[in-house]
Enzyme design. Structure first.
Site, PDB file in Angstrom:
ATOM      1  N   HIS A 176       0.827  -1.226   0.000  1.00  0.00           N
ATOM      2  CA  HIS A 176       0.000   0.000   0.000  1.00  0.00           C
ATOM      3  C   HIS A 176       0.862   1.278   0.000  1.00  0.00           C
ATOM      4  O   HIS A 176       0.875   1.991  -0.971  1.00  0.00           O
ATOM      5  CB  HIS A 176      -1.013   0.042   1.149  1.00  0.00           C
ATOM      6  CG  HIS A 176      -1.911  -1.159   1.209  1.00  0.00           C
ATOM      7  ND1 HIS A 176      -2.678  -1.546   0.134  1.00  0.00           N
ATOM      8  CD2 HIS A 176      -2.145  -2.059   2.198  1.00  0.00           C
ATOM      9  CE1 HIS A 176      -3.363  -2.634   0.472  1.00  0.00           C
ATOM     10  NE2 HIS A 176      -3.058  -2.963   1.705  1.00  0.00           N
ATOM     11  N   ASP A 197      -4.980  -8.522  -3.148  1.00  0.00           N
ATOM     12  CA  ASP A 197      -5.269  -8.246  -1.737  1.00  0.00           C
ATOM     13  C   ASP A 197      -6.559  -8.893  -1.242  1.00  0.00           C
ATOM     14  O   ASP A 197      -6.586 -10.057  -0.895  1.00  0.00           O
ATOM     15  CB  ASP A 197      -5.268  -6.716  -1.540  1.00  0.00           C
ATOM     16  CG  ASP A 197      -5.227  -6.311  -0.073  1.00  0.00           C
ATOM     17  OD1 ASP A 197      -5.286  -7.198   0.782  1.00  0.00           O
ATOM     18  OD2 ASP A 197      -5.137  -5.100   0.218  1.00  0.00           O
TER      19      ASP A 197
HETATM   20 ZN   LIG Z   1      -3.246  -6.819   2.849  1.00  0.00          ZN
END
Ligand SMILES: [Zn+2]
Length: 460
Positions: A276, A327
């Site tokens: 991220h 994810d």
């Molecule tokens: Zn994750």
């Protein structure tokens, strides 16, 4: 016995080539490439490109994808946008057993292959039984994911998660986190088991994943890295700076922002993948780009969770490494990740073709180049290039499909990434083995049936 396959067009490490014959050895590595060779025998393709690595996956979340989209209202009348997501997550966390995880991961990995992912980095934190007690084999849950990948034929990087605390400053974990927790010795045991199981397997590798700065401390991670030996690890992945609250909490605890703290306390280099890294200041962006670490970007999940935008224009300008991950698996398609990485920036900057480079002016091709290169680093594997010595992981695109018809080379890749929503992946190879043929996997029906049964069991 080695095998040969042929393609009318192939994207080799030094560019596009025609009439290409690729020779693959028994262990799945490319041993020879020749272009300008007329087709003689063996498996034949029209357009062949490297397979794409998916660097960030939580397999069990596939079972709940799409179920977090109903907002709740709290007692004080305020909106709770995470309401259904949290409720659904705990429902599954209280039920998933090893056989369920195998079934969910098998379905998920099959879907990855069908869309052109040839490798997954499995960031696996569901280690123990529901009450926190250990399975007979402490690595049981991670081994189930590895087995699922082997069963469907997907490349695999095991990233067992190191999780010990419930928040910054060694906060005690919550009750709902007890399936995740290990001390240094218990965690090293899990990694060692996985390393043994992956020995001599060209399709897999093993790294570690400290969950986040909230879940570890410096001593714990240092001890784990020292015990295992940093050179034994394919990669080190960590969630970092996903939401602004994490940045604020880290500042309150240490006076440093998360990425800043990480660089001050660890030797962050090409072996690291920062997942991220959404909220960076300019200094952190430069530190990441200069270190050679990989930014593990998950555009569809980050959009779904309302995280924010990664500082991608500056990062690209400084030639930072990056890769994509699915994810939470609300989307399992590299096309959508790459498309939304670019579209987010178009919407923000009111420009077109934002994520190109000096050397590569085709947006789709430039994005694929980055994703190929970054995933090879983040998985610590010889993938992402059609070149001698690399894994024979390929995607054959269907250039007879109306969406791609008449398109060649980089224009064809741009059309693949930016045009339409049909799946244009025809065949997929992992380690030289054809695992998807004409869009289908040999065990698709049985894997999906098992998955439906698993969902029925988990719904109870
Ligand atoms: Zn994750």
């Amino acid at each position: 016995m080695s095998k040969k396959l042929w393609s009318a067009s192939a994207l080799l490490a030094d560019g596009w080539a025609n009439n290409v014959e690729i020779e693959i050895d028994e262990s799945g590595y490319i041993v020879n490439i020749a272009s300008g060779i007329p087709y003689q025998q063996g498996e034949r393709h029209s357009v062949l490109i490297p397979g794409i690595g998916n660097v960030h996956s939580h397999a069990h979340q596939r079972a709940m994808s799409g179920l977090g989209e109903r907002a709740g209202v709290l007692a004080d009348g305020s909106q709770d946008s995470f309401w259904t997501w949290r409720k659904v997550m705990y429902h599954y966390l209280e039920r998933i057993q090893p056989e369920h995880l195998h079934s969910i991961a098998s379905q998920l990995y099959l879907e990855m292959l069908k869309h052109g992912y040839t490798c997954v980095g499995e960031f696996q934190y569901l280690h123990h039984d529901v009450d926190g007690s250990f399975y007979d084999n402490r690595a049981e849950m991670s081994l189930q994911c590895l087995q699922a990948a082997r069963d469907v034929g997907l490349g695999f990087t095991a990233l067992p998660v190191l999780y010990r605390y419930g928040g910054f400053g060694d906060a005690e974990p919550l009750d709902g986190q007890k399936r995740f927790l290990n001390d240094a010795d218990g965690f090293v045991e899990i990694v060692t088991q996985l390393q043994k199981t992956c020995e001599n397997d060209g399709n897999s590798s093993v790294g570690i994943a400290p969950h986040s700065l909230r879940a570890i401390n410096q001593n714990l991670l240092s001890e784990v890295i020292n015990q295992l030996g940093v050179e034994s690890l394919a990669a080190i992945h960590v969630h970092v700076s996903e939401q602004t609250r994490e940045v604020d909490d880290c500042l309150a605890w240490s006076g440093k922002r998360p990425v800043e703290w990480l660089f001050e306390h660890f030797n962050v280099n090409q072996q690291w993948c920062l997942i991220h890294a959404t909220h960076l200041n300019n200094a952190e962006t430069s530190a990441m780009a200069n270190s050679g670490c990989v930014a593990g970007l998950c555009p569809t999940t980050e959009a779904n969770l309302g995280d924010g935008f990664f500082n991608v224009i500056d990062y690209f300008r400084q030639q930072g490494n990056w890769a994509v991950g699915s994810d939470s698996h609300i989307s399992i398609d590299p096309v959508e990740e790459l498309r939304w990485l670019e579209y987010g920036q178009r919407l923000l900057t009111r420009n077109r073709n934002v994520l190109v480079s000096e050397q590569q002016r085709n947006t789709g091709r430039n994005l694929l180049n980055g994703a190929w290169q970054g995933a090879a680093l983040a998985c610590g594997r010889k993938i992402g290039r059609i070149e001698i010595g690399y894994r024979a992981d390929f995607v054959a695109l269907d250039d007879s499909h109306p969406r791609l018809y008449g398109r060649k080379q980089d224009d064809l890749l741009d059309s693949w990434i930016f045009s339409g929503n049909e799946n244009l992946v025809k065949d997929v190879y992992v380690g030289g083995k054809r695992v998807i043929q004409n869009g289908c996997h040999a065990n698709e029906a049985s894997i999906s049936n098992k998955y439906r049964q698993t969902l029925d069991q988990l719904a109870e």
